[in-house]
Design an enzyme around this catalytic site. Sequence first.
Site, PDB file in Angstrom:
ATOM      1  N   HIS A   1       0.839  -1.210   0.000  1.00 32.51           N
ATOM      2  CA  HIS A   1       0.000   0.000   0.000  1.00 32.51           C
ATOM      3  C   HIS A   1       0.868   1.252   0.000  1.00 32.51           C
ATOM      4  CE1 HIS A   1      -3.104  -2.622   2.301  1.00 32.51           C
ATOM      5  NE2 HIS A   1      -3.589  -2.429   1.085  1.00 32.51           N
TER       6      HIS A   1
ATOM      7  N   LYS B   1     -15.489  -7.993   4.590  1.00 34.27           N
ATOM      8  CA  LYS B   1     -14.364  -8.407   5.442  1.00 34.27           C
ATOM      9  C   LYS B   1     -14.607  -8.081   6.912  1.00 34.27           C
ATOM     10  CE  LYS B   1     -10.900  -7.470   1.822  1.00 34.27           C
ATOM     11  NZ  LYS B   1      -9.865  -6.512   1.414  1.00 34.27           N
TER      12      LYS B   1
ATOM     13  N   ARG C   1      -2.196  -6.486  -8.112  1.00 36.29           N
ATOM     14  CA  ARG C   1      -1.131  -7.478  -7.936  1.00 36.29           C
ATOM     15  C   ARG C   1      -1.305  -8.569  -8.994  1.00 36.29           C
ATOM     16  NH1 ARG C   1      -2.683  -8.028  -1.796  1.00 36.29           N
ATOM     17  NH2 ARG C   1      -4.584  -8.247  -3.012  1.00 36.29           N
TER      18      ARG C   1
ATOM     19  N   SER D   1      -2.810  -7.673   3.128  1.00 37.37           N
ATOM     20  CA  SER D   1      -3.117  -7.513   4.558  1.00 37.37           C
ATOM     21  C   SER D   1      -3.559  -8.844   5.150  1.00 37.37           C
ATOM     22  CB  SER D   1      -4.217  -6.481   4.760  1.00 37.37           C
ATOM     23  OG  SER D   1      -3.828  -5.242   4.248  1.00 37.37           O
TER      24      SER D   1
HETATM   25  O1  PNS Z   1      -8.905  -2.853   0.361  1.00 35.72           O
HETATM   26  P1  PNS Z   1     -10.223  -3.382  -0.131  1.00 35.72           P
HETATM   27  O2  PNS Z   1     -10.976  -4.070   0.997  1.00 35.72           O
HETATM   28  O3  PNS Z   1     -10.092  -4.258  -1.342  1.00 35.72           O
HETATM   29  O4  PNS Z   1     -11.076  -2.081  -0.543  1.00 35.72           O
HETATM   30  C1  PNS Z   1     -12.425  -2.204  -0.957  1.00 35.72           C
HETATM   31  C2  PNS Z   1     -13.092  -0.835  -0.970  1.00 35.72           C
HETATM   32  C3  PNS Z   1     -12.964  -0.155   0.385  1.00 35.72           C
HETATM   33  C4  PNS Z   1     -12.459   0.047  -2.014  1.00 35.72           C
HETATM   34  C5  PNS Z   1     -14.600  -1.056  -1.328  1.00 35.72           C
HETATM   35  O5  PNS Z   1     -15.174  -1.926  -0.403  1.00 35.72           O
HETATM   36  C6  PNS Z   1     -15.386   0.269  -1.332  1.00 35.72           C
HETATM   37  O6  PNS Z   1     -15.294   1.019  -2.273  1.00 35.72           O
HETATM   38  N1  PNS Z   1     -16.158   0.537  -0.260  1.00 35.72           N
HETATM   39  C7  PNS Z   1     -16.943   1.740  -0.119  1.00 35.72           C
HETATM   40  C8  PNS Z   1     -18.434   1.428  -0.385  1.00 35.72           C
HETATM   41  C9  PNS Z   1     -18.703   1.290  -1.881  1.00 35.72           C
HETATM   42  O7  PNS Z   1     -18.609   2.245  -2.638  1.00 35.72           O
HETATM   43  N2  PNS Z   1     -19.037   0.070  -2.315  1.00 35.72           N
HETATM   44  C10 PNS Z   1     -19.365  -0.248  -3.687  1.00 35.72           C
HETATM   45  C11 PNS Z   1     -18.116  -0.613  -4.475  1.00 35.72           C
HETATM   46  S1  PNS Z   1     -18.478  -1.003  -6.170  1.00 35.72           S
END
Ligand code: PNS
Length: 164
Positions: A18, A42, A90, A128
């Site tokens: 990150h 998660k 990745r 992570s």
């Molecule tokens: O590090 P991650 O868990 O892969 O990140 C995922 C994240 C936080 C980018 C995604 O869950 C997100 O955008 N959450 C905010 C809510 C949202 O907009 N959800 C719809 C995504 S299409």
Amino acid sequence: MTRVAVYPGSFDPLTNGHLDIIERSVELFDKLVVAVAHNQRKQALFSLEERIEMVRAVTDPARVVVDTIEGLLVDYARAKGARAVVRGLRAVADFEYEFQMTLMNRRLAPDVETVFLMTRDDHSFVSSSLVKEVASFGGKIDEFVPPLVAERLKKRIAERATQR
Ligand code: PNS
């Protein structure tokens, strides 16, 4: 025109992978907002506040703003005046998830573009969740996360072990 980008993620916890994406992104945009979010898919080990604090502690406040996303990412990006969302990529395994999210976000907000930065090869296997798994079995994680994160992670895992 100020080019603002949002780098969203769970950051549970932040890894060197990150950090690499953050350091490369600040070179590309005028302002970078690292947005720590709750991912409904998660179960987090650290609270949002703890994750934000760790990201703040290892990034340069003059170049990186660390914040949290309450609702939808695209609404957040628009509110911040960000035209770009940055995500790290990745292995091929990341692709399907990222592809789906990108297309959904684009449908919701066609004006917000998702930009992918390819991982550095030596970070390509670092995530992570794997770092947490290795740490939970007492494995060495110091080369995968900043020292502060390694310390917090070991402490949290020890706390969890005594709670069981
Ligand atoms: O590090 P991650 O868990 O892969 O990140 C995922 C994240 C936080 C980018 C995604 O869950 C997100 O955008 N959450 C905010 C809510 C949202 O907009 N959800 C719809 C995504 S299409």
